[in-house]
Design a protein around this motif. Structure first.
Motif, PDB file in Angstrom:
ATOM      1  N   ASP A 120     -37.749 -79.127  50.553  1.00 53.59           N
ATOM      2  CA  ASP A 120     -39.017 -79.253  51.276  1.00 53.59           C
ATOM      3  C   ASP A 120     -38.758 -79.371  52.769  1.00 53.59           C
ATOM      4  OD1 ASP A 120     -40.510 -79.093  49.011  1.00 53.59           O
ATOM      5  OD2 ASP A 120     -41.167 -81.182  48.993  1.00 53.59           O
ATOM      6  N   ARG A 121     -39.485 -78.564  53.534  1.00 53.03           N
ATOM      7  CA  ARG A 121     -39.431 -78.641  54.991  1.00 53.03           C
ATOM      8  C   ARG A 121     -40.868 -78.800  55.487  1.00 53.03           C
ATOM      9  NH1 ARG A 121     -36.909 -73.574  53.949  1.00 53.03           N
ATOM     10  NH2 ARG A 121     -34.672 -73.811  53.533  1.00 53.03           N
ATOM     11  N   ILE A 122     -41.100 -79.871  56.233  1.00 50.01           N
ATOM     12  CA  ILE A 122     -42.454 -80.176  56.692  1.00 50.01           C
ATOM     13  C   ILE A 122     -42.449 -80.277  58.209  1.00 50.01           C
ATOM     14  CG2 ILE A 122     -44.415 -81.753  56.514  1.00 50.01           C
ATOM     15  CD1 ILE A 122     -43.580 -80.550  53.835  1.00 50.01           C
ATOM     16  N   LEU A 123     -43.330 -79.540  58.865  1.00 48.25           N
ATOM     17  CA  LEU A 123     -43.549 -79.685  60.296  1.00 48.25           C
ATOM     18  C   LEU A 123     -44.965 -79.214  60.607  1.00 48.25           C
ATOM     19  CD1 LEU A 123     -41.165 -79.043  63.233  1.00 48.25           C
ATOM     20  CD2 LEU A 123     -43.479 -78.120  63.322  1.00 48.25           C
ATOM     21  N   LEU A 124     -45.723 -80.069  61.245  1.00 45.01           N
ATOM     22  CA  LEU A 124     -47.083 -79.755  61.687  1.00 45.01           C
ATOM     23  C   LEU A 124     -47.134 -79.878  63.203  1.00 45.01           C
ATOM     24  CD1 LEU A 124     -49.010 -81.797  58.963  1.00 45.01           C
ATOM     25  CD2 LEU A 124     -48.544 -79.348  58.970  1.00 45.01           C
ATOM     26  N   GLU A 125     -47.867 -78.987  63.844  1.00 45.76           N
ATOM     27  CA  GLU A 125     -47.884 -78.963  65.300  1.00 45.76           C
ATOM     28  C   GLU A 125     -48.531 -80.224  65.867  1.00 45.76           C
ATOM     29  OE1 GLU A 125     -46.504 -76.450  67.456  1.00 45.76           O
ATOM     30  OE2 GLU A 125     -45.549 -76.207  65.505  1.00 45.76           O
ATOM     31  N   GLY A 126     -47.849 -80.845  66.823  1.00 47.27           N
ATOM     32  CA  GLY A 126     -48.334 -82.053  67.458  1.00 47.27           C
ATOM     33  C   GLY A 126     -48.861 -81.796  68.857  1.00 47.27           C
ATOM     34  N   ASN A 127     -48.782 -82.817  69.706  1.00 44.69           N
ATOM     35  CA  ASN A 127     -49.442 -82.784  71.016  1.00 44.69           C
ATOM     36  C   ASN A 127     -48.502 -82.579  72.195  1.00 44.69           C
ATOM     37  OD1 ASN A 127     -51.890 -83.458  69.687  1.00 44.69           O
ATOM     38  ND2 ASN A 127     -51.369 -85.636  69.772  1.00 44.69           N
ATOM     39  N   ASP A 128     -47.207 -82.529  71.976  1.00 38.18           N
ATOM     40  CA  ASP A 128     -46.274 -82.494  73.090  1.00 38.18           C
ATOM     41  C   ASP A 128     -46.422 -81.218  73.906  1.00 38.18           C
ATOM     42  OD1 ASP A 128     -43.585 -83.967  74.060  1.00 38.18           O
ATOM     43  OD2 ASP A 128     -43.349 -81.788  74.233  1.00 38.18           O
ATOM     44  N   THR A 129     -46.451 -81.366  75.217  1.00 45.91           N
ATOM     45  CA  THR A 129     -46.645 -80.199  76.089  1.00 45.91           C
ATOM     46  C   THR A 129     -45.426 -79.292  76.129  1.00 45.91           C
ATOM     47  OG1 THR A 129     -45.948 -81.553  77.986  1.00 45.91           O
ATOM     48  CG2 THR A 129     -48.314 -81.399  77.553  1.00 45.91           C
ATOM     49  N   ARG A 130     -44.256 -79.806  75.747  1.00 48.98           N
ATOM     50  CA  ARG A 130     -43.055 -78.969  75.671  1.00 48.98           C
ATOM     51  C   ARG A 130     -42.945 -78.272  74.332  1.00 48.98           C
ATOM     52  NH1 ARG A 130     -37.779 -81.013  76.060  1.00 48.98           N
ATOM     53  NH2 ARG A 130     -38.393 -83.101  75.430  1.00 48.98           N
ATOM     54  N   GLY A 131     -43.820 -78.638  73.391  1.00 50.02           N
ATOM     55  CA  GLY A 131     -43.799 -77.996  72.086  1.00 50.02           C
ATOM     56  C   GLY A 131     -42.773 -78.564  71.136  1.00 50.02           C
ATOM     57  N   ARG A 168     -46.852 -87.209  70.581  1.00 46.33           N
ATOM     58  CA  ARG A 168     -46.410 -86.127  69.686  1.00 46.33           C
ATOM     59  C   ARG A 168     -47.233 -86.178  68.406  1.00 46.33           C
ATOM     60  NH1 ARG A 168     -42.237 -88.454  73.284  1.00 46.33           N
ATOM     61  NH2 ARG A 168     -41.329 -86.637  74.320  1.00 46.33           N
ATOM     62  N   ASP A 169     -46.861 -87.096  67.519  1.00 43.82           N
ATOM     63  CA  ASP A 169     -47.565 -87.196  66.244  1.00 43.82           C
ATOM     64  C   ASP A 169     -47.105 -88.445  65.522  1.00 43.82           C
ATOM     65  OD1 ASP A 169     -49.178 -86.633  64.077  1.00 43.82           O
ATOM     66  OD2 ASP A 169     -48.109 -84.837  63.442  1.00 43.82           O
ATOM     67  N   CYS A 170     -47.829 -88.806  64.507  1.00 41.47           N
ATOM     68  CA  CYS A 170     -47.382 -89.732  63.469  1.00 41.47           C
ATOM     69  C   CYS A 170     -47.576 -88.970  62.165  1.00 41.47           C
ATOM     70  CB  CYS A 170     -48.192 -91.022  63.490  1.00 41.47           C
ATOM     71  SG  CYS A 170     -47.863 -92.132  62.099  1.00 41.47           S
ATOM     72  N   LEU A 171     -46.475 -88.481  61.602  1.00 41.27           N
ATOM     73  CA  LEU A 171     -46.518 -87.664  60.399  1.00 41.27           C
ATOM     74  C   LEU A 171     -46.398 -88.575  59.176  1.00 41.27           C
ATOM     75  CD1 LEU A 171     -46.419 -84.888  58.928  1.00 41.27           C
ATOM     76  CD2 LEU A 171     -43.924 -84.941  59.261  1.00 41.27           C
ATOM     77  N   GLU A 172     -47.410 -88.570  58.345  1.00 40.52           N
ATOM     78  CA  GLU A 172     -47.443 -89.401  57.141  1.00 40.52           C
ATOM     79  C   GLU A 172     -47.022 -88.559  55.945  1.00 40.52           C
ATOM     80  OE1 GLU A 172     -50.868 -91.768  54.514  1.00 40.52           O
ATOM     81  OE2 GLU A 172     -51.260 -91.202  56.598  1.00 40.52           O
ATOM     82  N   ALA A 173     -46.104 -89.095  55.121  1.00 44.98           N
ATOM     83  CA  ALA A 173     -45.603 -88.329  53.980  1.00 44.98           C
ATOM     84  C   ALA A 173     -45.319 -89.255  52.811  1.00 44.98           C
ATOM     85  CB  ALA A 173     -44.334 -87.568  54.360  1.00 44.98           C
ATOM     86  N   ASP A 174     -45.731 -88.824  51.621  1.00 48.08           N
ATOM     87  CA  ASP A 174     -45.449 -89.535  50.377  1.00 48.08           C
ATOM     88  C   ASP A 174     -44.296 -88.845  49.661  1.00 48.08           C
ATOM     89  OD1 ASP A 174     -47.469 -91.333  50.847  1.00 48.08           O
ATOM     90  OD2 ASP A 174     -48.899 -90.391  49.488  1.00 48.08           O
ATOM     91  N   LEU A 213     -36.929 -85.923  61.479  1.00 50.08           N
ATOM     92  CA  LEU A 213     -36.357 -85.313  62.671  1.00 50.08           C
ATOM     93  C   LEU A 213     -37.368 -85.322  63.821  1.00 50.08           C
ATOM     94  CD1 LEU A 213     -34.607 -82.208  61.068  1.00 50.08           C
ATOM     95  CD2 LEU A 213     -33.663 -84.490  61.464  1.00 50.08           C
ATOM     96  N   GLN A 214     -36.831 -85.409  65.034  1.00 51.87           N
ATOM     97  CA  GLN A 214     -37.650 -85.334  66.227  1.00 51.87           C
ATOM     98  C   GLN A 214     -37.101 -84.254  67.162  1.00 51.87           C
ATOM     99  OE1 GLN A 214     -36.042 -88.835  65.832  1.00 51.87           O
ATOM    100  NE2 GLN A 214     -37.352 -88.693  64.012  1.00 51.87           N
ATOM    101  N   GLU A 215     -37.961 -83.762  68.029  1.00 54.32           N
ATOM    102  CA  GLU A 215     -37.658 -82.701  68.998  1.00 54.32           C
ATOM    103  C   GLU A 215     -37.315 -81.381  68.313  1.00 54.32           C
ATOM    104  OE1 GLU A 215     -35.449 -83.381  72.537  1.00 54.32           O
ATOM    105  OE2 GLU A 215     -36.268 -85.385  72.866  1.00 54.32           O
ATOM    106  N   VAL A 216     -38.141 -80.994  67.360  1.00 53.96           N
ATOM    107  CA  VAL A 216     -38.018 -79.695  66.692  1.00 53.96           C
ATOM    108  C   VAL A 216     -39.220 -78.848  67.103  1.00 53.96           C
ATOM    109  CG1 VAL A 216     -37.757 -78.502  64.507  1.00 53.96           C
ATOM    110  CG2 VAL A 216     -36.885 -80.827  64.751  1.00 53.96           C
ATOM    111  N   GLU A 217     -38.966 -77.603  67.490  1.00 57.09           N
ATOM    112  CA  GLU A 217     -40.046 -76.810  68.076  1.00 57.09           C
ATOM    113  C   GLU A 217     -41.112 -76.382  67.071  1.00 57.09           C
ATOM    114  OE1 GLU A 217     -40.750 -73.045  71.075  1.00 57.09           O
ATOM    115  OE2 GLU A 217     -38.867 -73.179  69.977  1.00 57.09           O
ATOM    116  N   ASN A 218     -40.704 -75.886  65.912  1.00 62.43           N
ATOM    117  CA  ASN A 218     -41.681 -75.386  64.954  1.00 62.43           C
ATOM    118  C   ASN A 218     -41.010 -75.247  63.584  1.00 62.43           C
ATOM    119  OD1 ASN A 218     -40.245 -72.832  65.128  1.00 62.43           O
ATOM    120  ND2 ASN A 218     -41.390 -72.475  67.018  1.00 62.43           N
ATOM    121  N   LEU A 219     -41.783 -74.804  62.620  1.00 60.74           N
ATOM    122  CA  LEU A 219     -41.285 -74.770  61.247  1.00 60.74           C
ATOM    123  C   LEU A 219     -40.184 -73.744  61.044  1.00 60.74           C
ATOM    124  CD1 LEU A 219     -41.565 -75.994  58.457  1.00 60.74           C
ATOM    125  CD2 LEU A 219     -43.391 -74.359  57.967  1.00 60.74           C
ATOM    126  N   VAL A 220     -40.286 -72.608  61.686  1.00 59.50           N
ATOM    127  CA  VAL A 220     -39.234 -71.596  61.529  1.00 59.50           C
ATOM    128  C   VAL A 220     -37.945 -72.060  62.206  1.00 59.50           C
ATOM    129  CG1 VAL A 220     -38.553 -69.279  62.259  1.00 59.50           C
ATOM    130  CG2 VAL A 220     -40.699 -69.631  61.068  1.00 59.50           C
TER     131      VAL A 220
END
Length: 336
Positions: A100-111, A153-159, A73-80
């Motif tokens: 499983d729900r995974i979200l780590l804070e990235g660099n976007d200025t809008r969050g 934003r980020d490049c989220l790597e997941a196995d 998913l993209q354009e999600v504000e945070n884990l909650v």
């Protein structure tokens, strides 16, 4: 051989904007970014009702149609926010919450961040948001320095683990075209090069390994079905490093679009699933689906049925369409 149903979807501003001083929740701001807890999500949501009922119902319905085991998913504000969306909306349509729900804070200025929902075990994940051009050995685009972050934003790597075999995903959301597609192309090109370097660092022989890059890349190979050669995704595809799944699987270029831009009424595929050469060879005829039933009626090229409640411009599931595919993979055995 394992089979995986995979989807990517830009949810368009899936946010929970709160006045934390009034929430009465201790460490509310920190907890929104670190706790995968439906009770916290419900507590915040009950105070502010911060998720749009109509839009998020349609977002969930569109995503559930993919029947994906793993959703990028993209354009999600945070884990909650991701948890509230999953438990309050998505689970109603898909029948169960994602494990499983995974979200780590990235660099976007809008969050807005990239995230992952998975019904399969995510045995390893990490963010690459803090990779700089300098650390990656990349020449920065004009106006950037070697100390600037390579990803907007980020490049989220997941196995992902299924049937004892592991498949690696790289979830991305590249720089938008805001400011002009050609003026921003160099930034997306640098992001594409950064993803490639990360994969080359992870896999000694990337062509023989099995991996997937997916997300919203904010650039297309075709516009209104006409081929373009001025995109910023060259480092991923020009020399066969990766294979664009939709180009590979959908014969009609007019039927590859995942996004409609109402400003000039154009249709293009901003959302992509890129396969490693080995994985593309294994999936010569993959089952691919673009879910367009949540698009607003102003996207007139789509003549199929819409979900109940979709409007001319609002409500809608998103300004993007979920893209899903069923892939077979050999993967890697789980390390002892």
């Amino acid at each position: 051989m394992p089979e995986l149903r995979l989807a990517t979807f830009n949810c368009e501003n899936l946010m929970m904007r709160c006045d934390f001083r009034r929430a009465g929740i201790k460490r509310a701001r920190e907890r929104l970014t670190e706790v995968d807890d439906a009770l916290v999500a419900a507590q915040v949501d009950s105070v502010f009702n911060v998720l749009s009922e109509d839009d998020r119902t349609l977002t969930a319905e569109a995503l559930s149609v993919t029947q994906a085991e793993v959703c990028a998913l993209q354009e999600v504000e945070n884990l909650v926010t991701l948890t509230a969306f999953d438990t309050r909306y998505l689970a109603r349509w898909s029948g169960a919450e994602y494990e499983d729900r995974i979200l780590l804070e990235g660099n976007d200025t809008r969050g807005i961040d990239v995230g992952l929902l998975s019904r399969l075990p995510v045995i390893h994940y990490r963010s690459h948001a803090r990779e700089t051009y300098g650390r990656l050995g990349l020449s920065p685009p004009n106006g950037q320095s070697v100390n600037d972050y390579a990803f907007r934003r980020d490049c989220l790597e997941a196995d992902i683990l299924k049937d004892g075999r592991v498949l690696t995903l790289f979830v991305c959301h590249f720089k938008s075209m805001y400011g002009g597609r050609h003026k921003t192309r160099a930034i997306r090109q640098a992001e594409a090069q950064a993803v490639r370097l990360i994969i080359e660092r992870r896999f000694p022989d990337p062509a023989a390994a099995e991996w997937v890059i997916l997300g919203d890349f904010n650039d297309y190979f075709e516009r209104d079905g006409q081929a373009l050669h001025d995109h910023g995704l060259g480092p991923l595809v020009d020399d066969g490093f990766a294979v664009d799944l939709v180009t590979h699987a959908v014969a009609d270029p007019y039927d590859r679009w995942t996004h409609h831009y109402n400003g000039d009424d154009t249709y293009g595929a901003l959302d992509h699933i890129f396969l490693s050469p080995a994985l593309a060879q294994r999936n010569a005829r993959p089952h691919v689906r673009i879910v367009r039933a949540g698009t607003p009626f102003r996207a007139r090229r789509y003549e199929g049925a819409r979900f109940p409640g979709v409007g001319w411009s609002e409500p809608k599931a998103s300004d993007h369409c979920p893209l899903a595919a069923t892939l077979q993979f050999e993967g890697r055995p789980l390390a002892p």
